[in-house]
Design a protein around this motif. Structure first.
Motif: not given
Length: 69
Positions: A1-7, A12-19
């Motif tokens: 999963m790709l995560t874009l950390d903004l200010p 999160s870009i990707g499949e929906i997870t159980n978390d």
């Protein structure tokens, strides 16, 4: 999963997870809404619906195209 950390938040870009589903459950929100365009409703929502149906989301659909986003 790709995560874009903004200010001030992360995307999160990707499949929906159980978390992520567990996170929604833990918040006990009064409701959730899903904003989608016509293309997302046709191609993506059928994949997401089974994962989110327990939350009975309010669906908001807008026309496809950059001018509506």
């Amino acid at each position: 999963m790709l995560t874009l950390d903004l200010p001030s938040y992360a995307i999160s870009i990707g499949e929906i997870t159980n978390d992520q589903i567990d996170f929604l459950r833990s918040k006990q929100y009064a409701g959730i809404a899903v904003l989608m365009d016509e293309n997302t409703a046709l191609h993506c929502w059928p994949l997401m619906e089974p994962l989110l149906q327990e939350f009975k989301p309010y669906l908001i659909q807008i026309p496809a195209g950059e001018r509506y986003k």
